[in-house]
Write an enzyme that holds these catalytic residues in place. Structure first.
Site, PDB file in Angstrom:
ATOM      1  N   CYS A  70     -13.502 -21.123  83.831  1.00 31.54           N
ATOM      2  CA  CYS A  70     -14.300 -19.977  84.288  1.00 31.54           C
ATOM      3  C   CYS A  70     -15.695 -20.512  84.564  1.00 31.54           C
ATOM      4  O   CYS A  70     -16.375 -20.968  83.625  1.00 31.54           O
ATOM      5  CB  CYS A  70     -14.330 -18.890  83.212  1.00 31.54           C
ATOM      6  N   HIS A  76      -6.678 -21.086  93.003  1.00 27.09           N
ATOM      7  CA  HIS A  76      -7.340 -20.213  93.981  1.00 27.09           C
ATOM      8  C   HIS A  76      -6.615 -20.279  95.315  1.00 27.09           C
ATOM      9  O   HIS A  76      -6.134 -21.346  95.712  1.00 27.09           O
ATOM     10  CB  HIS A  76      -8.799 -20.633  94.167  1.00 27.09           C
ATOM     11  N   GLU A 113      -9.778 -11.364  91.161  1.00 25.63           N
ATOM     12  CA  GLU A 113      -9.463 -12.367  90.149  1.00 25.63           C
ATOM     13  C   GLU A 113      -8.117 -12.130  89.470  1.00 25.63           C
ATOM     14  O   GLU A 113      -7.760 -10.985  89.148  1.00 25.63           O
ATOM     15  CB  GLU A 113     -10.551 -12.406  89.066  1.00 25.63           C
ATOM     16  N   CYS A 141     -17.289 -14.747  91.065  1.00 23.26           N
ATOM     17  CA  CYS A 141     -16.313 -15.661  90.455  1.00 23.26           C
ATOM     18  C   CYS A 141     -16.818 -17.085  90.704  1.00 23.26           C
ATOM     19  O   CYS A 141     -16.887 -17.515  91.866  1.00 23.26           O
ATOM     20  CB  CYS A 141     -14.938 -15.459  91.091  1.00 23.26           C
ATOM     21  N   GLY A 191     -14.215 -19.420  91.909  1.00 24.03           N
ATOM     22  CA  GLY A 191     -13.900 -18.922  93.251  1.00 24.03           C
ATOM     23  C   GLY A 191     -14.922 -19.361  94.269  1.00 24.03           C
ATOM     24  O   GLY A 191     -14.580 -19.712  95.409  1.00 24.03           O
TER      25      GLY A 191
HETATM   26  N1  LIG Z   1      -9.709 -14.988  86.564  1.00 24.86           N
HETATM   27  C1  LIG Z   1      -9.784 -16.460  86.454  1.00 24.86           C
HETATM   28  C2  LIG Z   1     -10.598 -16.869  85.207  1.00 24.86           C
HETATM   29  C3  LIG Z   1     -12.080 -16.491  85.332  1.00 24.86           C
HETATM   30  C4  LIG Z   1     -12.711 -17.147  86.526  1.00 24.86           C
HETATM   31  C5  LIG Z   1     -14.064 -16.572  86.985  1.00 24.86           C
HETATM   32  N2  LIG Z   1     -14.568 -15.472  86.229  1.00 24.86           N
HETATM   33  C6  LIG Z   1     -15.098 -17.676  87.177  1.00 24.86           C
HETATM   34  O1  LIG Z   1     -16.307 -17.408  87.053  1.00 24.86           O
HETATM   35  O2  LIG Z   1     -14.673 -18.808  87.529  1.00 24.86           O
HETATM   36  C7  LIG Z   1      -8.353 -17.029  86.338  1.00 24.86           C
HETATM   37  O3  LIG Z   1      -7.450 -16.273  85.918  1.00 24.86           O
HETATM   38  O4  LIG Z   1      -8.177 -18.216  86.667  1.00 24.86           O
END
Ligand SMILES: N[C@H](CCC[C@H](N)C(=O)O)C(=O)O
Length: 291
Positions: free
Chosen positions: A75, A169, A218, A227, A230
């Site tokens: 994250c 992603h 997400e 994100c 992301g």
């Molecule tokens: N939902 C993402 C985890 C959090 C990523 C995001 N909040 C960031 O800042 O990178 C996943 O399931 O891979």
């Protein structure tokens, strides 16, 4: 059992951060869901847990749980909050700090203005990197595809770049980020059967070769205001497609992130904000949480 927690955000992507070094924290999917619930709990996109490391070169282990309770590999916005939390809570004065994530080590540097730079670790582009099932495709198709055409259940067809920033992603280019079909296509991409571990679905509007707008639906949290992984995936996918050049300024709905990519490693820089601290009785919370 009562847990001290800190509520933080990275450009509007919000977190409950827990010190699992000085507290005994046993996280479960049920507890994560209860903590993250916007009405019955504290409310957050993800839960971040700081633990003692198992990797000899790491200062801490960094664990991440989505609002749906799933534990995930990385994250980016959370990593910036993680290092600010470690410094503010005086768990360590190391700066840069090395954190152990599921796929290895990341390096975090907090600057004097409390912005943070994160060396994001491993970046991969193969279907395997995002657990994208290509077992029914010919090797010729696989060789050709750097952008994957995917039909969705609502009749749309999307053209996806696949990027693994430890977490998976799938990003596409759109003409107008405000009109992007994030709510319609996001869930269909996130849970598409070809993504065996589900996926984060990014929507990119290219403004110029060093500036994009980005929205992300997400995995395990829905559309967030930002994100971090992301933003990294979007910048790198755009650079590999010849649409962007490093550094890339990424405008998210919660604020801006800067992504540097040298073809090998990604460095993301952005803010980390502490909002409040609190105490939660986790057993009482889970017991009152609607099943
Ligand atoms: N939902 C993402 C985890 C959090 C990523 C995001 N909040 C960031 O800042 O990178 C996943 O399931 O891979």
């Amino acid at each position: 059992m009562k847990w001290h927690f800190t509520k933080m955000h990275g450009v509007g992507n919000d977190f409950i951060v827990l010190d699992g070094v000085r507290q005994s924290i046993q996280m479960t999917p049920e507890r994560a869901r209860a903590l993250a619930h916007r009405h019955f709990g504290i409310g957050a996109d993800q839960i971040l847990l700081v633990e003692d490391p198992s990797h000899p070169e790491a200062h801490f282990r960094y664990r991440i749980f989505n609002a749906d309770g799933s534990e995930v590999e990385h994250c980016g916005n959370g990593a910036r909050c993680f290092v600010r939390f470690v410094h503010e809570q005086k768990l360590s004065g190391h700066n840069p700090l090395k954190a152990e994530i599921a796929t290895g080590l990341i390096t975090l540097t907090e600057h004097d203005d409390h912005t943070v730079s994160v060396e994001m670790g491993q970046t991969r582009f193969s279907p395997e990197a995002v657990a994208f099932d290509v077992s029914d495709l010919s090797s010729k198709q696989i060789a050709q595809d750097t952008v994957w055409t995917l039909p969705l259940d609502n009749g749309d067809t999307v053209a996806l770049s696949l990027v693994g920033i430890s977490n998976p992603h799938a990003v596409q280019i759109v003409d107008d980020i405000q009109a992007a079909p994030v709510e319609e296509q996001g869930p269909l991409i996130e849970s598409h059967p070809r993504f065996k571990n589900r996926v984060n679905a990014g929507f990119i509007q290219v403004l110029n070769p060093q500036e994009i707008n980005l929205r992300v639906y997400e995995r395990g949290a829905g559309e967030t205001l930002a994100c971090g992984t992301g933003a990294c995936a979007a910048a790198v996918a755009g650079i590999r497609r010849g649409l962007l050049q490093s550094p890339v300024l990424v405008h998210t709905r919660g604020g801006d992130l800067s992504i540097h990519y040298d073809g090998q490693s990604i460095v993301m820089t952005g803010p980390a904000t502490t909002v409040f601290e609190g105490i939660v009785d986790i057993d009482a919370l889970v017991n009152t949480f609607p099943k």
